[in-house]
Write an enzyme that holds these catalytic residues in place. Structure first.
Site, short mmCIF file in Angstrom:
data_model
loop_
_atom_site.label_atom_id
_atom_site.label_comp_id
_atom_site.label_asym_id
_atom_site.label_seq_id
_atom_site.Cartn_x
_atom_site.Cartn_y
_atom_site.Cartn_z
N TYR A 1 15.76 -14.60 -4.09
CA TYR A 1 16.16 -15.58 -5.10
C TYR A 1 17.63 -15.34 -5.50
O TYR A 1 18.01 -14.20 -5.86
CB TYR A 1 15.21 -15.39 -6.29
CG TYR A 1 15.50 -16.18 -7.52
CD1 TYR A 1 15.40 -17.57 -7.52
CD2 TYR A 1 15.85 -15.55 -8.71
CE1 TYR A 1 15.65 -18.30 -8.66
CE2 TYR A 1 16.08 -16.27 -9.87
CZ TYR A 1 15.99 -17.65 -9.83
OH TYR A 1 16.24 -18.37 -10.97
N ASP B 1 8.46 -9.86 -5.02
CA ASP B 1 8.42 -11.08 -5.83
C ASP B 1 7.32 -11.96 -5.24
O ASP B 1 7.42 -12.43 -4.11
CB ASP B 1 9.79 -11.78 -5.78
CG ASP B 1 9.87 -13.02 -6.68
OD1 ASP B 1 8.85 -13.71 -6.83
OD2 ASP B 1 10.97 -13.28 -7.20
C1 LIG Z 1 12.71 -18.94 -10.54
C2 LIG Z 1 12.51 -17.70 -9.79
C3 LIG Z 1 12.73 -16.47 -10.39
C4 LIG Z 1 13.31 -16.34 -11.79
O1 LIG Z 1 12.44 -16.77 -12.78
P1 LIG Z 1 13.01 -17.30 -14.20
O2 LIG Z 1 11.79 -17.29 -15.05
O3 LIG Z 1 13.60 -18.63 -13.95
O4 LIG Z 1 14.02 -16.29 -14.65
C5 LIG Z 1 12.46 -15.33 -9.67
N1 LIG Z 1 12.00 -15.40 -8.42
C6 LIG Z 1 11.77 -16.57 -7.78
C7 LIG Z 1 11.26 -16.57 -6.40
C8 LIG Z 1 12.03 -17.75 -8.45
O5 LIG Z 1 11.86 -18.92 -7.82
#
Ligand SMILES: *Cc1c(COP(=O)(O)O)cnc(C)c1O
Length: 403
Positions: A113, A185
């Site tokens: 990201y 993630d």
């Molecule tokens: C949007 C996103 C984030 C960050 O999340 P926020 O709540 O917007 O800070 C992290 N990882 C991925 C894969 C995302 O799409």
């Protein structure tokens, strides 16, 4: 501690983090807003400090609403415990901070990201923590990039914008014997479609802002950890005063109750829309691991139990004007950041790659399929793509004319 452990995901979604009898029979855990917590006497106050991270003692360490969300998500993910953060990026940044010291080395997937990449390149670099990016296609070969300073290998599977699935079991098998933490993630798949802990991950991060909240009305992050890493992550958050607010945690709990039903619909609608898109002459390729032609489809089949509603769509080469024409013609797709809500969204995207090849040859779009009727979405896209095709043809005519 957790009465839902061992139950199936949809049952955990319904019963996780709920204790109606603790709130007079009320079905949902209320929003418990607090700074001060009062005690009947000093002994009770003093003994409360012993139960680290588990009891109500001061608003900054969470309230019943925070604990309920954390308990439900940890059970769903199959991890030990969870820590909530005020956003997904905050979960990423604080987990990396908690696990890395100056002089340490981080192996970061090239498809991470974007804002997380920026955090590594700027904030971590400033503090003497070095980052090496690696190709998402690497599995056990990652061992060749590990140095004696490597403390964390970070995965995002599938990765942002081009949706490569990583061989996480192969990665964890080289990291575990070396004591290197594997952080993943898991926002796209959610615990419903990828069981991070069963695949050996140490910390599973969710931008709960996306599917868990699911209604585009709160920012929220959650890091689920093994028992081994829990104190480091939770302790770091407590030490820095980082915590998600109870109202946002409540919205996370509210979203969780319907996550299974929503995700199944997102998947089904995405398949219908993609089937249609892939027949269209203006579309050259889709990036969605559930498609048989996708580069890491086999890994997706092996490790995932579903696919969500976010994918990449590559069009035939065209000028940016034609992309404006397409997107501005859409009536049902919103133009804006984030995804995972009930509404469809679309944006052009530009992958940043420094350790792997950007194989895109035409304009890339990122599409979030919401809960609208897929046939209405198709009609909308059909209108947008015909504007795109007309603008391309016009340009082609003018260029031919000029020759
Ligand atoms: C949007 C996103 C984030 C960050 O999340 P926020 O709540 O917007 O800070 C992290 N990882 C991925 C894969 C995302 O799409």
């Amino acid at each position: 501690m957790n009465k839902v452990n061992g139950l199936r995901p949809d049952t955990i979604l319904t019963h996780g983090g709920r204790d109606p009898q603790a709130f007079g029979g009320v079905v949902n855990v209320p929003v418990v807003r607090a700074s001060t917590i009062l005690y009947p006497d000093l002994q009770a106050y003093e003994s409360s400090r012993v139960e680290k991270f588990s009891s109500l003692r001061y608003g900054r360490y969470g309230t019943q609403t925070t604990f309920a969300l954390e308990e439900a998500v940890a059970a769903l993910d199959g991890g030990f415990r969870a820590t909530s953060f005020p956003s997904g990026l905050s979960a990423i940044a604080n987990v990396l901070r908690a696990l890395l010291r100056p002089g340490d080395h981080l192996l970061m997937v090239d498809t991470v990201y974007g804002p997380a990449r920026k955090f590594c390149d700027e904030a971590l670099a400033r503090d003497g923590i070095s980052t090496t990016y690696y190709d998402p296609a690497m599995g056990a070969e990652l061992v060749n990039l590990i140095t004696d300073r490597t403390r964390v290998v970070y995965c995002e599977s599938p990765g942002s914008l081009t949706f490569e699935v990583q061989d996480i079991p192969a990665i964890t098998s080289v990291c575990r014997p070396r004591g290197i933490a594997v952080v993943a993630d898991n926002t796209w798949a959610t615990p419903l479609f990828f069981q991070a802990f069963a695949r050996g991950v140490d910390v599973s991060i969710h931008a709960a802002t996306k599917y868990i909240v699911g209604h585009s009305d709160a920012m929220l992050g959650i890091a689920v950890t093994t028992e081994e890493y829990f104190e480091r992550v939770r302790g770091y958050a407590a030490e820095h005063g980082v915590i998600a607010g109870p109202d946002d945690c409540w919205l996370g709990l509210r979203g969780l109750r319907t996550l299974g039903a929503r995700l199944r619909q997102h998947q089904q609608s995405s398949e219908i829309v993609l089937d249609w898109l892939l027949q269209h002459p203006a579309v050259s390729r889709a990036y969605y691991p559930a498609l048989a032609g996708h580069a890491s489809h086999a890994l997706w089949r092996r490790d995932f139990t579903g696919a969500s509603g976010l994918f990449g769509l590559e069009l035939v080469p065209a000028r940016h004007d034609a992309i404006h024409g397409l997107i501005n013609a859409l009536k049902l797709f919103g133009i804006g950041s984030s995804w995972g809500g009930y509404e469809s969204l679309i944006l052009p995207s530009k992958p940043i790659r420094t350790a792997s090849q950007d194989r895109t040859t035409g304009p890339l779009l990122r599409i979030n399929i919401g809960l609208e009727d897929p046939d209405d979405l198709i009609a909308d896209l059909e209108a947008g793509l015909s504007v795109f095709e007309n603008q391309r043809r016009d340009l082609q005519r003018r260029m031919n004319h000029a020759q």
